[in-house]
Design an enzyme around this catalytic site. Structure first.
Site, PDB file in Angstrom:
ATOM      1  N   GLY A   1       0.836  -1.441   0.005  1.00 36.01           N
ATOM      2  CA  GLY A   1      -0.092  -0.064  -0.083  1.00 36.01           C
ATOM      3  C   GLY A   1       0.972   1.200   0.044  1.00 36.01           C
ATOM      4  O   GLY A   1       2.115   1.339   0.267  1.00 36.01           O
TER       5      GLY A   1
ATOM      6  N   LYS B   1     -15.798   4.469   5.757  1.00 38.34           N
ATOM      7  CA  LYS B   1     -14.582   4.929   6.360  1.00 38.34           C
ATOM      8  C   LYS B   1     -14.961   5.323   7.614  1.00 38.34           C
ATOM      9  O   LYS B   1     -14.230   5.329   8.963  1.00 38.34           O
ATOM     10  CB  LYS B   1     -13.718   5.704   5.651  1.00 38.34           C
ATOM     11  CG  LYS B   1     -12.849   5.312   4.400  1.00 38.34           C
ATOM     12  CD  LYS B   1     -12.079   4.239   4.808  1.00 38.34           C
ATOM     13  CE  LYS B   1     -10.418   4.652   5.499  1.00 38.34           C
ATOM     14  NZ  LYS B   1      -9.835   3.628   5.839  1.00 38.34           N
TER      15      LYS B   1
ATOM     16  N   ALA C   1      -7.216  -0.871   3.227  1.00 39.51           N
ATOM     17  CA  ALA C   1      -8.516  -0.318   3.040  1.00 39.51           C
ATOM     18  C   ALA C   1      -9.053  -0.525   1.586  1.00 39.51           C
ATOM     19  O   ALA C   1      -8.336  -0.922   0.566  1.00 39.51           O
ATOM     20  CB  ALA C   1      -8.637   1.326   3.463  1.00 39.51           C
TER      21      ALA C   1
ATOM     22  N   THR D   1     -10.056   1.381  -1.186  1.00 35.16           N
ATOM     23  CA  THR D   1      -9.710   2.628  -1.435  1.00 35.16           C
ATOM     24  C   THR D   1     -10.239   3.231  -2.903  1.00 35.16           C
ATOM     25  O   THR D   1      -9.924   4.137  -3.206  1.00 35.16           O
ATOM     26  CB  THR D   1      -7.950   2.941  -1.458  1.00 35.16           C
ATOM     27  OG1 THR D   1      -7.333   1.992  -2.226  1.00 35.16           O
ATOM     28  CG2 THR D   1      -7.481   2.756   0.101  1.00 35.16           C
TER      29      THR D   1
ATOM     30  N   TYR E   1     -17.710   5.242  -0.109  1.00 31.51           N
ATOM     31  CA  TYR E   1     -16.315   5.171   0.438  1.00 31.51           C
ATOM     32  C   TYR E   1     -16.185   6.080   1.836  1.00 31.51           C
ATOM     33  O   TYR E   1     -15.811   5.468   3.068  1.00 31.51           O
ATOM     34  CB  TYR E   1     -15.336   5.776  -0.430  1.00 31.51           C
ATOM     35  CG  TYR E   1     -14.073   6.030   0.189  1.00 31.51           C
ATOM     36  CD1 TYR E   1     -13.167   4.729   0.428  1.00 31.51           C
ATOM     37  CD2 TYR E   1     -13.500   7.207   0.393  1.00 31.51           C
ATOM     38  CE1 TYR E   1     -11.920   5.010   0.890  1.00 31.51           C
ATOM     39  CE2 TYR E   1     -12.025   7.329   1.092  1.00 31.51           C
ATOM     40  CZ  TYR E   1     -11.111   6.445   1.128  1.00 31.51           C
ATOM     41  OH  TYR E   1     -10.078   6.480   1.463  1.00 31.51           O
TER      42      TYR E   1
HETATM   43  N1  LIG Z   1      -4.617   7.470  -0.982  1.00 27.16           N
HETATM   44  C1  LIG Z   1      -5.070   8.511  -0.412  1.00 27.16           C
HETATM   45  O1  LIG Z   1      -5.097   9.566  -1.065  1.00 27.16           O
HETATM   46  C2  LIG Z   1      -5.977   8.537   0.883  1.00 27.16           C
HETATM   47  C3  LIG Z   1      -6.337   9.658   1.234  1.00 27.16           C
HETATM   48  C4  LIG Z   1      -7.092   9.790   2.438  1.00 27.16           C
HETATM   49  C5  LIG Z   1      -6.959   8.648   3.220  1.00 27.16           C
HETATM   50  N2  LIG Z   1      -6.259   7.530   2.954  1.00 27.16           N
HETATM   51  C6  LIG Z   1      -6.422   6.362   3.904  1.00 27.16           C
HETATM   52  O2  LIG Z   1      -5.053   5.836   3.857  1.00 27.16           O
HETATM   53  C7  LIG Z   1      -5.207   4.298   3.976  1.00 27.16           C
HETATM   54  C8  LIG Z   1      -4.210   3.615   3.253  1.00 27.16           C
HETATM   55  O3  LIG Z   1      -4.666   4.087   1.930  1.00 27.16           O
HETATM   56  P1  LIG Z   1      -3.524   3.928   0.739  1.00 27.16           P
HETATM   57  O4  LIG Z   1      -3.633   5.104   0.110  1.00 27.16           O
HETATM   58  O5  LIG Z   1      -2.301   3.451   1.157  1.00 27.16           O
HETATM   59  O6  LIG Z   1      -4.276   2.718  -0.222  1.00 27.16           O
HETATM   60  P2  LIG Z   1      -3.469   1.895  -1.101  1.00 27.16           P
HETATM   61  O7  LIG Z   1      -2.374   2.052  -1.756  1.00 27.16           O
HETATM   62  O8  LIG Z   1      -4.887   1.696  -2.009  1.00 27.16           O
HETATM   63  O9  LIG Z   1      -3.235   0.589  -0.363  1.00 27.16           O
HETATM   64  C9  LIG Z   1      -4.640  -0.243   0.204  1.00 27.16           C
HETATM   65  C10 LIG Z   1      -3.865  -1.722   0.636  1.00 27.16           C
HETATM   66  O10 LIG Z   1      -4.934  -2.191   1.390  1.00 27.16           O
HETATM   67  C11 LIG Z   1      -4.824  -3.682   0.605  1.00 27.16           C
HETATM   68  N3  LIG Z   1      -6.103  -4.465   0.408  1.00 27.16           N
HETATM   69  C12 LIG Z   1      -7.003  -3.872  -0.266  1.00 27.16           C
HETATM   70  N4  LIG Z   1      -8.044  -4.855  -0.323  1.00 27.16           N
HETATM   71  C13 LIG Z   1      -7.623  -5.899   0.322  1.00 27.16           C
HETATM   72  C14 LIG Z   1      -8.051  -6.892   0.661  1.00 27.16           C
HETATM   73  N5  LIG Z   1      -9.275  -7.657  -0.041  1.00 27.16           N
HETATM   74  N6  LIG Z   1      -7.356  -7.846   1.479  1.00 27.16           N
HETATM   75  C15 LIG Z   1      -6.342  -7.439   1.896  1.00 27.16           C
HETATM   76  N7  LIG Z   1      -5.622  -6.329   1.418  1.00 27.16           N
HETATM   77  C16 LIG Z   1      -6.365  -5.543   0.895  1.00 27.16           C
HETATM   78  C17 LIG Z   1      -3.876  -3.413  -0.507  1.00 27.16           C
HETATM   79  O11 LIG Z   1      -3.378  -4.597  -0.934  1.00 27.16           O
HETATM   80  P3  LIG Z   1      -3.062  -4.923  -2.359  1.00 27.16           P
HETATM   81  O12 LIG Z   1      -1.848  -4.183  -2.783  1.00 27.16           O
HETATM   82  O13 LIG Z   1      -2.969  -6.546  -2.447  1.00 27.16           O
HETATM   83  O14 LIG Z   1      -4.369  -4.760  -3.188  1.00 27.16           O
HETATM   84  C18 LIG Z   1      -3.016  -2.409  -0.206  1.00 27.16           C
HETATM   85  O15 LIG Z   1      -1.978  -2.944   0.725  1.00 27.16           O
HETATM   86  C19 LIG Z   1      -6.557   3.977   4.059  1.00 27.16           C
HETATM   87  O16 LIG Z   1      -7.343   3.856   5.236  1.00 27.16           O
HETATM   88  C20 LIG Z   1      -7.245   5.001   3.159  1.00 27.16           C
HETATM   89  O17 LIG Z   1      -8.640   5.203   3.442  1.00 27.16           O
HETATM   90  C21 LIG Z   1      -5.739   7.483   1.733  1.00 27.16           C
END
Ligand SMILES: NC(=O)c1ccc[n+]([C@@H]2O[C@H](COP(=O)([O-])OP(=O)(O)OC[C@H]3O[C@@H](n4cnc5c(N)ncnc54)[C@H](OP(=O)(O)O)[C@@H]3O)[C@@H](O)[C@H]2O)c1
Length: 288
Positions: free
Chosen positions: A12, A132, A62, A64, A128
């Site tokens: 992630g 969350k 999450a 996402t 979403y």
């Molecule tokens: N990105 C943003 O702009 C943003 C903004 C605000 C808040 N956030 C929050 O930050 C947190 C992390 O987000 P991120 O941006 O790092 O997201 P990300 O890069 O999309 O990573 C999501 C992670 O969740 C895993 N995942 C998804 N579905 C899964 C499943 N069914 N079983 C096991 N693992 C699963 C993914 O694994 P795979 O690689 O195997 O798919 C990945 O490791 C989240 O809580 C998100 O809501 C993110």
């Protein structure tokens, strides 16, 4: 040496930044993701938490995909509420360990034009955002004394494709790109978020935290700045959300107020344009 279990730490955007910053700061880090097993299988999850016996569990897993969540609300709810709820319940039953859980600016919506504080009532407009918010509430209700919920936003960073990567790839190839200019938020560097999360975990600072870089921008302003820094000969042209329809409703203004985090850190968080320069030009800046 403190011991962390980072869900999403191998793949992630936030998880990889956490694994990197924690390791650079002397933590022992284990990661947990879908290739290790089904995270929604409570018995499996419990066995991994028992085996790892972490001082801190960081949950950066999450659903996402903001638009896809509109068509898969049950699956989004499983990852965004059921999983953090299960983590909180397991740690509560084990009577040890701290939970750091990540959430989003998309818990807010509406016509406001001043930054949202931790005290402001959330009002998510998308599936979403609703799922969350349900996850935040589950963690804070089940493990109030031993959890931190960190809301971040508009993340860019290494290791996983993000908006800045996508827009720069387009700018590299095209004469012009169109980017939405009527949504305003808080662009944030994943390594800065990881660094603040480490401080919150070290101090065991319970409760809700807004953790984003300083300043604010529209998507178009963020794209323009990134494009200008890379000196691509591409025009970044503003369009409205109506001209760029998406399945999920985005907040028009979701800037997060970081006064609480700044007071906790003893200094204001740095502005996003500085963090963007570090992301683009100095890979290792924010490790420690
Ligand atoms: N990105 C943003 O702009 C943003 C903004 C605000 C808040 N956030 C929050 O930050 C947190 C992390 O987000 P991120 O941006 O790092 O997201 P990300 O890069 O999309 O990573 C999501 C992670 O969740 C895993 N995942 C998804 N579905 C899964 C499943 N069914 N079983 C096991 N693992 C699963 C993914 O694994 P795979 O690689 O195997 O798919 C990945 O490791 C989240 O809580 C998100 O809501 C993110």
């Amino acid at each position: 040496m403190p011991n962390a279990l980072v869900l999403g730490g191998a793949t992630g955007l936030v998880g990889q930044a956490l694994a990197r910053v924690l390791t650079a700061n002397g933590w022992h880090v284990e990661t947990l993701g879908r290739t290790d097993g089904n995270l929604l299988d409570i018995a499996f999850l419990e066995s991994r938490l028992t085996a790892a016996a972490p001082d801190v569990v960081f949950n950066a897993v999450a659903w996402t995909q903001v638009d896809d969540a509109e068509e898969h609300p049950d699956e989004a709810l499983l990852l965004n509420r059921t999983l953090p709820d299960a983590l909180a319940r397991i740690l509560s039953a084990q009577q040890r360990g701290w939970l750091v859980h990540f959430s989003t600016d998309f818990v807010f919506s509406g016509q406001r034009r001043t930054p949202w504080t931790e005290e402001d009532p959330p009002c998510p407009a998308s599936v979403y955002g609703k799922t969350k918010l349900a996850g935040e509430q589950a963690v804070l209700n089940t493990l109030p004394e031993r959890s931190s919920v960190i809301r971040s936003a508009w993340l860019f960073g290494h290791g996983r494709k993000n908006f800045v990567d996508t827009v720069l790839a387009a700018c590299r190839q095209r004469d012009s790109v169109s980017v939405v200019h009527d949504q305003t938020g808080s662009p944030t560097y994943s390594l800065d978020l990881a660094h603040w999360s480490l401080k919150i975990a070290e101090k065991k600072a319970a409760g809700l935290w807004h953790a984003v870089n300083g300043g604010q921008a529209t998507w178009c302003e963020l794209a323009s700045e990134a494009n200008a820094l890379m000196a691509f000969p591409c025009r970044v042209e503003p369009v409205t959300s109506a001209q760029w329809p998406q399945k999920a409703v985005r907040p028009t203004y979701s800037v997060l107020d970081t006064t609480k985090l700044g007071n906790f850190l003893g200094a204001p968080v740095r502005p996003w344009p500085l963090a963007l320069r570090d992301f683009l030009f100095s890979e290792h800046q924010a490790d420690s």
